[in-house]
Design a protein around this motif. Structure first.
Motif, PDB file in Angstrom:
ATOM      1  N   ALA A  78       0.793  -0.987  -0.039  1.00 14.59           N
ATOM      2  CA  ALA A  78       0.048  -0.069  -0.078  1.00 14.59           C
ATOM      3  C   ALA A  78       0.812   1.355  -0.041  1.00 14.59           C
ATOM      4  CB  ALA A  78      -0.960   0.128   1.199  1.00 14.59           C
ATOM      5  N   ALA A  79       2.220   1.121   0.890  1.00 21.01           N
ATOM      6  CA  ALA A  79       2.779   2.487   0.857  1.00 21.01           C
ATOM      7  C   ALA A  79       3.450   2.770  -0.573  1.00 21.01           C
ATOM      8  CB  ALA A  79       4.025   2.214   1.801  1.00 21.01           C
ATOM      9  N   GLU A  80       3.896   1.515  -1.351  1.00 24.78           N
ATOM     10  CA  GLU A  80       4.685   1.769  -2.550  1.00 24.78           C
ATOM     11  C   GLU A  80       3.661   1.666  -3.980  1.00 24.78           C
ATOM     12  OE1 GLU A  80       8.206  -0.704  -2.838  1.00 24.78           O
ATOM     13  OE2 GLU A  80       8.493  -0.905  -0.620  1.00 24.78           O
ATOM     14  N   LEU A  81       2.483   1.053  -3.860  1.00 22.30           N
ATOM     15  CA  LEU A  81       1.884   1.280  -5.161  1.00 22.30           C
ATOM     16  C   LEU A  81       0.858   2.587  -5.225  1.00 22.30           C
ATOM     17  CD1 LEU A  81       0.593  -2.447  -5.421  1.00 22.30           C
ATOM     18  CD2 LEU A  81       2.202  -1.329  -6.762  1.00 22.30           C
ATOM     19  N   PRO A  82       0.698   3.083  -6.253  1.00 22.52           N
ATOM     20  CA  PRO A  82      -0.296   4.153  -6.233  1.00 22.52           C
ATOM     21  C   PRO A  82      -1.566   3.861  -6.400  1.00 22.52           C
ATOM     22  CG  PRO A  82       0.452   3.683  -8.418  1.00 22.52           C
ATOM     23  CD  PRO A  82       1.163   2.770  -7.612  1.00 22.52           C
ATOM     24  N   HIS A  83      -2.049   2.680  -5.866  1.00 26.03           N
ATOM     25  CA  HIS A  83      -3.352   2.259  -6.104  1.00 26.03           C
ATOM     26  C   HIS A  83      -3.906   1.820  -4.700  1.00 26.03           C
ATOM     27  CE1 HIS A  83      -2.145   1.504 -10.295  1.00 26.03           C
ATOM     28  NE2 HIS A  83      -1.449   0.715  -9.948  1.00 26.03           N
ATOM     29  N   THR A  84      -5.249   1.744  -4.703  1.00 22.86           N
ATOM     30  CA  THR A  84      -6.032   1.443  -3.340  1.00 22.86           C
ATOM     31  C   THR A  84      -5.821  -0.065  -3.225  1.00 22.86           C
ATOM     32  OG1 THR A  84      -7.363   3.197  -3.613  1.00 22.86           O
ATOM     33  CG2 THR A  84      -8.062   1.549  -1.991  1.00 22.86           C
ATOM     34  N   LEU A  85      -5.650  -0.648  -2.260  1.00 21.96           N
ATOM     35  CA  LEU A  85      -5.659  -2.017  -1.917  1.00 21.96           C
ATOM     36  C   LEU A  85      -6.784  -2.311  -1.064  1.00 21.96           C
ATOM     37  CD1 LEU A  85      -1.794  -3.102  -1.345  1.00 21.96           C
ATOM     38  CD2 LEU A  85      -3.249  -3.209  -3.322  1.00 21.96           C
ATOM     39  N   ALA A  86      -7.869  -3.158  -1.317  1.00 24.45           N
ATOM     40  CA  ALA A  86      -8.864  -3.430  -0.663  1.00 24.45           C
ATOM     41  C   ALA A  86      -8.819  -4.939  -0.171  1.00 24.45           C
ATOM     42  CB  ALA A  86     -10.160  -3.197  -1.574  1.00 24.45           C
ATOM     43  N   LEU A  87      -9.082  -5.128   0.901  1.00 21.34           N
ATOM     44  CA  LEU A  87      -8.944  -6.419   1.653  1.00 21.34           C
ATOM     45  C   LEU A  87     -10.105  -7.365   1.229  1.00 21.34           C
ATOM     46  CD1 LEU A  87      -7.188  -8.101   3.576  1.00 21.34           C
ATOM     47  CD2 LEU A  87      -8.548  -7.154   5.512  1.00 21.34           C
ATOM     48  N   LEU A  88      -9.801  -8.439   0.814  1.00 21.85           N
ATOM     49  CA  LEU A  88     -10.643  -9.584   0.386  1.00 21.85           C
ATOM     50  C   LEU A  88     -10.562 -10.630   1.600  1.00 21.85           C
ATOM     51  CD1 LEU A  88     -10.673 -11.436  -3.207  1.00 21.85           C
ATOM     52  CD2 LEU A  88     -11.342 -12.496  -0.893  1.00 21.85           C
ATOM     53  N   ASP A  89     -11.635 -10.613   2.092  1.00 26.24           N
ATOM     54  CA  ASP A  89     -11.795 -11.482   3.402  1.00 26.24           C
ATOM     55  C   ASP A  89     -12.517 -12.792   3.233  1.00 26.24           C
ATOM     56  OD1 ASP A  89     -11.917 -12.437   6.112  1.00 26.24           O
ATOM     57  OD2 ASP A  89     -12.523 -10.961   7.011  1.00 26.24           O
ATOM     58  N   PRO A  90     -12.047 -14.019   2.995  1.00 20.76           N
ATOM     59  CA  PRO A  90     -13.008 -15.087   2.889  1.00 20.76           C
ATOM     60  C   PRO A  90     -13.406 -15.747   4.040  1.00 20.76           C
ATOM     61  CG  PRO A  90     -10.557 -15.680   2.842  1.00 20.76           C
ATOM     62  CD  PRO A  90     -10.566 -14.324   3.331  1.00 20.76           C
ATOM     63  N   HIS A  91     -13.229 -15.038   5.150  1.00 21.01           N
ATOM     64  CA  HIS A  91     -13.768 -16.096   6.401  1.00 21.01           C
ATOM     65  C   HIS A  91     -15.161 -16.184   6.416  1.00 21.01           C
ATOM     66  CE1 HIS A  91      -9.677 -15.016   7.729  1.00 21.01           C
ATOM     67  NE2 HIS A  91      -9.803 -16.265   8.302  1.00 21.01           N
ATOM     68  N   HIS A  92     -16.105 -15.690   5.472  1.00 21.40           N
ATOM     69  CA  HIS A  92     -17.583 -15.905   5.189  1.00 21.40           C
ATOM     70  C   HIS A  92     -17.615 -16.554   3.862  1.00 21.40           C
ATOM     71  CE1 HIS A  92     -18.387 -13.670   9.241  1.00 21.40           C
ATOM     72  NE2 HIS A  92     -17.863 -12.801   8.761  1.00 21.40           N
ATOM     73  N   GLY A  93     -16.771 -17.545   3.435  1.00 18.55           N
ATOM     74  CA  GLY A  93     -16.847 -18.113   2.239  1.00 18.55           C
ATOM     75  C   GLY A  93     -17.202 -17.476   1.238  1.00 18.55           C
ATOM     76  N   ALA A  94     -17.610 -18.141   0.140  1.00 13.16           N
ATOM     77  CA  ALA A  94     -17.780 -17.412  -1.109  1.00 13.16           C
ATOM     78  C   ALA A  94     -19.132 -16.257  -1.091  1.00 13.16           C
ATOM     79  CB  ALA A  94     -18.323 -18.605  -2.278  1.00 13.16           C
ATOM     80  N   GLU A  95     -19.873 -16.685  -0.177  1.00 14.27           N
ATOM     81  CA  GLU A  95     -20.963 -15.766   0.015  1.00 14.27           C
ATOM     82  C   GLU A  95     -20.376 -14.556   0.541  1.00 14.27           C
ATOM     83  OE1 GLU A  95     -24.294 -17.367   2.406  1.00 14.27           O
ATOM     84  OE2 GLU A  95     -24.918 -18.547   0.859  1.00 14.27           O
ATOM     85  N   GLY A  96     -19.350 -14.504   1.494  1.00 14.75           N
ATOM     86  CA  GLY A  96     -19.040 -13.358   2.036  1.00 14.75           C
ATOM     87  C   GLY A  96     -18.234 -12.522   0.979  1.00 14.75           C
ATOM     88  N   ILE A  97     -17.426 -12.995   0.080  1.00 15.46           N
ATOM     89  CA  ILE A  97     -16.767 -12.507  -1.052  1.00 15.46           C
ATOM     90  C   ILE A  97     -17.647 -11.879  -1.897  1.00 15.46           C
ATOM     91  CG2 ILE A  97     -15.008 -12.588  -2.610  1.00 15.46           C
ATOM     92  CD1 ILE A  97     -13.816 -15.177  -1.035  1.00 15.46           C
ATOM     93  N   THR A  98     -18.520 -12.440  -2.085  1.00 17.91           N
ATOM     94  CA  THR A  98     -19.677 -12.103  -3.279  1.00 17.91           C
ATOM     95  C   THR A  98     -20.183 -10.784  -2.712  1.00 17.91           C
ATOM     96  OG1 THR A  98     -20.135 -14.142  -3.905  1.00 17.91           O
ATOM     97  CG2 THR A  98     -21.943 -12.657  -4.461  1.00 17.91           C
ATOM     98  N   ARG A  99     -20.521 -10.578  -1.406  1.00 17.42           N
ATOM     99  CA  ARG A  99     -21.230  -9.257  -0.762  1.00 17.42           C
ATOM    100  C   ARG A  99     -20.194  -8.179  -0.716  1.00 17.42           C
ATOM    101  NH1 ARG A  99     -23.199 -12.092   3.105  1.00 17.42           N
ATOM    102  NH2 ARG A  99     -21.234 -11.867   4.596  1.00 17.42           N
TER     103      ARG A  99
END
Length: 361
Positions: A86-107
Motif C-alpha cells: 500500500a505504501a509503494e503502489l499508487p493504487h488502493t488495496l482493498a482487503l478480500l476477506d474469505p472467512h465468510h466463504g464465497a457468499e461473503g466475498i460475493t457480498r
C-alpha cells in the motif's frame, strides 16, 4: 475513471495486477486492487488468510470492505506484505476477506461495485490454476482462486477473467491451459516491469517474479517452492490471455461446490473432498515444522558452501534459475532472515542476479 482488479490468489497476483493496470490502462485511471492478505509462512507464520480483525488502522470502504494504508499494522504474530504494498503502489488495496466463504466475498464484491461504479472489472490469476478441474496431481493451492471465481460469477456485473504467465505457478501445464484461451490481451515487456521493479526486490512471490523475469527475457528452467518444482521460462511466460468466465466455472469443480459457502471452514471441507487436500492444512503442518526448526546463522562461508551444493544439484537437473524464496527454504534460513540472505547473495555474486531471479552459475 476507476478500474477494479480482483487478484485471484492474493500475494503476487496483487503485484501483477498493478503491472497489468499500468500496461492496459495507463496512469490516468485509478485502480482498486481487491486482494487477500494471504502470505507464505516466510512472511506470516500463521496458516491461512488474515481477515480485518488481524490488522489495526484499516480504513473502511464499504460496510464489509476495508482498505490498506501504509500505516496499517498486522497484529502479532501475524505478518503481511500488504501494508508495504500500500505504501509503494499508487493504487488502493482493498482487503478480500474469505472467512465468510464465497457468499461473503460475493457480498464484498457487490458492495465495491456499487460504491465504485468501476469502468471495468478484471479477475487476474498468474499461472492459471484458477482453471484447474480439481483432480490434477500437480495442483497445490486451488482454494483461494476457487473462492474468487465462485464469487465473481455471482456478481451482477461484467467481469473479465485474465490469466497471465500460463503455467508459471507450477500447478497446471500450459499445454492444458492453451485450448481454454480466448483473445490474447497483452504481452508484458521489460518496460512494463519497471512499474513494479522495486517491489520485486523484496516481495516473496515466485510466480509474479517469473512473470517479470520472462518479460525481461529470462529463459530456461526455474526451480521453485519448497518441493523444488521445475517451471519452464518460455516466450509464453509474459503473455496475458482472456478466458470465458462461464467456461472457467464449468471446468472448476471446487468453485461450483463452494458457491453457497458461508464460512472458510465449509470451503476447506469441499477442497478436501474434491481435491483431496486443503492448502491451509498443508500450511498448518508446515507451520508446526518451522516452529521446531532451529534458525541457521548467516555465516558467509557456510552460506556460500551450502549454496554451491544446492546449485550443483539444481544444475544436474537442468535448472538455470531459482527464486530467493526457494533458496531461503533450501538453505534452511528463517523467513526473518530472507532479505539479509538476498543482500548477501546479490552483493557477493552480482553477476548471478538475473532480477528478480537468481541465475544458477
Amino acid at each position: 475513471m476507476t478500474r477494479l482488479i480482483v487478484a485471484a490468489g492474493g500475494g503476487g497476483d496483487a503485484v501483477a495486477a498493478a503491472m497489468l493496470h499500468a500496461a492496459l490502462y495507463g496512469e490516468e485511471d485509478q485502480a482498486v486492487i481487491f486482494t487477500y492478505a494471504w502470505d507464505r509462512l516466510l512472511i506470516d507464520p500463521l496458516p491461512g488468510p488474515r481477515g480485518a480483525d488481524s490488522f489495526t488502522g484499516l480504513e473502511p470502504v464499504t460496510q464489509s470492505v476495508w482498505s490498506m494504508l501504509a500505516e496499517v499494522q498486522p497484529i502479532a504474530p501475524a505478518g503481511s506484505t500488504l501494508p508495504r504494498l500500500a505504501a509503494e503502489l499508487p493504487h488502493t488495496l482493498a482487503l478480500l476477506d474469505p472467512h465468510h466463504g464465497a457468499e461473503g466475498i460475493t457480498r464484498q464484491l457487490e458492495e465495491l461495485v456499487s460504491h465504485l461504479a468501476p469502468a471495468s472489472i478484471d479477475l487476474l490469476d498468474v499461472g492459471g490454476d484458477i482453471l484447474a478441474q480439481g483432480d490434477e496431481p500437480t495442483l497445490k493451492s486451488p482454494l483461494a482462486d476457487a473462492l474468487t471465481l465462485a464469487a465473481c460469477c455471482q456478481v451482477n456485473a461484467p467481469i473479465r477473467l485474465l490469466v497471465a504467465g500460463p503455467g508459471l505457478d507450477g500447478e497446471i501445464s500450459p499445454d492444458d491451459l492453451r485450448p481454454l484461451f480466448g483473445t490474447p490481451v497483452h504481452t508484458f515487456t521489460a518496460e512494463d516491469v519497471e512499474t513494479i521493479g522495486s517491489i520485486l526486490e523484496w516481495h516473496p512471490s515466485e510466480a509474479t517474479a517469473m512473470l517479470a523475469a520472462t518479460a525481461r527475457g529470462a529463459r530456461g528452467i526455474c526451480e521453485v517452492r519448497d518441493a523444488g518444482l521445475p517451471v519452464p521460462l518460455t516466450d509464453e511466460g509474459p503473455t496475458v490471455h482472456e478466458v470465458d468466465l462461464d467456461d472457467a466455472v464449468s471446468r472448476n469443480s471446487l468453485a461450483r461446490a463452494i458457491m453457497t459457502t458461508a464460512t472458510l471452514d465449509e470451503a476447506e471441507a469441499h477442497s478436501r473432498e474434491i481435491c483431496g487436500f486443503s492448502e491451509i492444512d498443508y500450511e498448518r503442518n508446515k507451520a508446526l515444522w518451522l516452529k521446531e526448526q532451529q534458525p541457521t546463522k548467516l555465516e558467509s562461508a557456510a552460506v556460500w558452501a551450502r549454496l554451491d551444493q544446492f546449485e550443483a544439484e539444481a544444475r544436474s537437473h537442468g535448472v538455470t534459475h531459482t527464486t530467493f524464496r526457494r533458496i531461503t527454504e533450501a538453505l534452511s534460513v528463517s523467513g526473518v532472515q530472507r532479505n539479509d540472505l538476498r543482500q548477501l547473495l546479490v552483493n557477493g555474486r552480482p553477476e548471478q542476479y538475473d532480477a528478480p531471479l537468481w541465475r544458477i552459475a
